[in-house]
Enzyme design. Structure first.
Site, PDB file in Angstrom:
ATOM      1  N   PRO A 192       0.813  -1.223   0.000  1.00 35.99           N
ATOM      2  CA  PRO A 192       0.000   0.000   0.000  1.00 35.99           C
ATOM      3  C   PRO A 192       0.846   1.272   0.000  1.00 35.99           C
ATOM      4  O   PRO A 192       0.395   2.319  -0.449  1.00 35.99           O
ATOM      5  CB  PRO A 192      -0.836  -0.115   1.285  1.00 35.99           C
ATOM      6  CG  PRO A 192      -0.250  -1.212   2.084  1.00 35.99           C
ATOM      7  CD  PRO A 192       0.543  -2.081   1.163  1.00 35.99           C
ATOM      8  N   GLU A 225      -0.254  -8.965   8.092  1.00 33.30           N
ATOM      9  CA  GLU A 225       0.331  -7.651   8.399  1.00 33.30           C
ATOM     10  C   GLU A 225       1.369  -7.231   7.368  1.00 33.30           C
ATOM     11  O   GLU A 225       1.938  -6.148   7.458  1.00 33.30           O
ATOM     12  CB  GLU A 225       0.962  -7.652   9.797  1.00 33.30           C
ATOM     13  CG  GLU A 225      -0.043  -7.735  10.937  1.00 33.30           C
ATOM     14  CD  GLU A 225      -1.094  -6.637  10.863  1.00 33.30           C
ATOM     15  OE1 GLU A 225      -0.735  -5.461  10.679  1.00 33.30           O
ATOM     16  OE2 GLU A 225      -2.289  -6.961  10.978  1.00 33.30           O
ATOM     17  N   ARG A 234      -3.193  -5.279 -21.629  1.00 29.32           N
ATOM     18  CA  ARG A 234      -3.872  -4.643 -22.765  1.00 29.32           C
ATOM     19  C   ARG A 234      -2.965  -3.669 -23.509  1.00 29.32           C
ATOM     20  O   ARG A 234      -3.288  -3.248 -24.600  1.00 29.32           O
ATOM     21  CB  ARG A 234      -5.201  -4.012 -22.370  1.00 29.32           C
ATOM     22  CG  ARG A 234      -5.190  -3.179 -21.114  1.00 29.32           C
ATOM     23  CD  ARG A 234      -6.566  -2.702 -20.724  1.00 29.32           C
ATOM     24  NE  ARG A 234      -7.062  -1.700 -21.651  1.00 29.32           N
ATOM     25  CZ  ARG A 234      -8.146  -1.824 -22.386  1.00 29.32           C
ATOM     26  NH1 ARG A 234      -8.870  -2.899 -22.324  1.00 29.32           N
ATOM     27  NH2 ARG A 234      -8.506  -0.861 -23.190  1.00 29.32           N
ATOM     28  N   ASP A 289      -8.492   5.242 -25.574  1.00 30.20           N
ATOM     29  CA  ASP A 289      -8.656   5.037 -24.131  1.00 30.20           C
ATOM     30  C   ASP A 289      -8.305   6.288 -23.329  1.00 30.20           C
ATOM     31  O   ASP A 289      -7.419   7.047 -23.728  1.00 30.20           O
ATOM     32  CB  ASP A 289      -7.699   3.931 -23.657  1.00 30.20           C
ATOM     33  CG  ASP A 289      -8.328   2.548 -23.718  1.00 30.20           C
ATOM     34  OD1 ASP A 289      -9.528   2.464 -24.014  1.00 30.20           O
ATOM     35  OD2 ASP A 289      -7.600   1.573 -23.465  1.00 30.20           O
TER      36      ASP A 289
HETATM   37  N1  SAM Z   1       0.188  -3.585   7.537  1.00 33.30           N
HETATM   38  C1  SAM Z   1       0.362  -3.193   6.192  1.00 33.30           C
HETATM   39  C2  SAM Z   1       0.508  -1.686   6.084  1.00 33.30           C
HETATM   40  O1  SAM Z   1      -0.201  -0.992   6.798  1.00 33.30           O
HETATM   41  O2  SAM Z   1       1.271  -1.213   5.224  1.00 33.30           O
HETATM   42  C3  SAM Z   1      -0.850  -3.612   5.373  1.00 33.30           C
HETATM   43  C4  SAM Z   1      -0.881  -5.067   5.087  1.00 33.30           C
HETATM   44  S1  SAM Z   1      -2.227  -5.503   4.031  1.00 33.30           S
HETATM   45  C5  SAM Z   1      -3.502  -5.917   5.182  1.00 33.30           C
HETATM   46  C6  SAM Z   1      -1.773  -7.049   3.387  1.00 33.30           C
HETATM   47  C7  SAM Z   1      -1.161  -7.018   1.995  1.00 33.30           C
HETATM   48  O3  SAM Z   1      -2.109  -6.520   1.086  1.00 33.30           O
HETATM   49  C8  SAM Z   1       0.052  -6.152   1.804  1.00 33.30           C
HETATM   50  O4  SAM Z   1       1.228  -6.802   2.246  1.00 33.30           O
HETATM   51  C9  SAM Z   1       0.044  -5.930   0.311  1.00 33.30           C
HETATM   52  O5  SAM Z   1       0.636  -7.014  -0.381  1.00 33.30           O
HETATM   53  C10 SAM Z   1      -1.433  -5.915  -0.002  1.00 33.30           C
HETATM   54  N2  SAM Z   1      -1.984  -4.565  -0.209  1.00 33.30           N
HETATM   55  C11 SAM Z   1      -2.805  -3.909   0.625  1.00 33.30           C
HETATM   56  N3  SAM Z   1      -3.150  -2.715   0.145  1.00 33.30           N
HETATM   57  C12 SAM Z   1      -2.548  -2.592  -1.051  1.00 33.30           C
HETATM   58  C13 SAM Z   1      -2.516  -1.579  -2.033  1.00 33.30           C
HETATM   59  N4  SAM Z   1      -3.185  -0.434  -1.869  1.00 33.30           N
HETATM   60  N5  SAM Z   1      -1.796  -1.795  -3.146  1.00 33.30           N
HETATM   61  C14 SAM Z   1      -1.108  -2.947  -3.316  1.00 33.30           C
HETATM   62  N6  SAM Z   1      -1.110  -3.954  -2.408  1.00 33.30           N
HETATM   63  C15 SAM Z   1      -1.813  -3.796  -1.290  1.00 33.30           C
END
Ligand code: SAM
Length: 229
Positions: A91, A118, A156, A171
């Protein structure tokens, strides 16, 4: 002939990728051998008989963290046949957009690593990742949906994947402007009429109308205030 692009995904839920990409643009590209997608079960790389891939966080706190050993081994095995960048879905990573999709579409492949719980032990980022990518400022339960978004948007853009190259050119985000509104038959539905110009058969006027509408949409979005929350 080798595929134009190859996606290798590391995940604890490999079974969810098949159904999502069985149909549509990516499914057709896979059937034609242009795109190759393999989802690797992280648990296959676990070291114990319970196939455990997560453990409690050092320093305490809630939840579980994906262990480094299975991830290192999965990524190293995949790297032997995929020379593309290793991307951790996170994220807090760099924001995925059409520009990044274009850049990634030029790669021979992508290795997409999905976190869960996590998150991923940071040593995987330090030693194995080429970049970290986020699909937006919100937190998903896992990286799988983010990997699917990237696979779809990147595929794509691979030459030959879209049957009609026109649909790529028009697009949103392909050029400086967003896409124009589209209509199909019937010409009137529940009192809502298709703009007359589109029924006129005058291609010059239709093109001008579309350009004006695309411009309007682009300006409206650029100037639109973010809604209050
Ligand atoms: N504790 C982490 C943090 O706050 O940064 C969040 C972990 S999340 C519950 C679990 C997994 O979801 C992450 O390790 C990532 O691979 C994925 N993930 C969650 N949000 C994402 C996003 N906005 N973009 C890409 N991957 C995401």
């Amino acid at each position: 002939m080798p595929p134009a692009i190859r996606f290798d995904v590391v995940t604890v839920f490999p079974e969810i990728f098949g159904p999502v990409f069985a149909a549509g643009v990516v499914g057709r590209a896979m059937a034609r051998g242009l795109v190759q997608l393999e989802a690797h079960d992280l648990r296959r790389y676990a070291h114990d008989r319970h196939r455990q891939v997560d453990d409690v966080p050092y320093g305490g706190g809630p939840g579980m963290v994906l262990k480094p050993e299975p991830l290192f081994e999965a990524i190293e095995e995949i790297k032997a046949h995929n020379s593309g960048p290793v991307i951790l879905l996170e994220p807090w990573g760099e924001r995925f957009d059409q520009g990044l999709a274009r850049e990634l579409a030029g790669e021979p492949g992508l290795v997409l690593v999905c976190g869960r719980y996590e998150g991923i032990d940071d040593r995987v980022r330090q030693a194995q990742a080429d970049r970290e990518v986020s699909i937006g400022d919100y937190v998903l339960s896992g990286g799988e949906l983010a990997a699917m978004v990237i696979i779809d948007a990147v595929s794509r853009l691979v030459p030959g994947v879209l049957g009609d190259e026109e649909s790529l050119a028009g697009d949103s985000f392909a050029g400086d402007e967003l896409g124009h509104p589209q209509y199909t038959r019937p010409a009137e539905y529940r009192g809502l009429r298709v703009p007359e110009v589109l029924l006129s058969g005058n291609h010059k006027e239709i093109e001008a109308w579309r350009r004006a509408q695309a411009r309007r949409r682009t300006l409206a979005r650029a100037g639109a205030p973010r809604p209050e929350r």
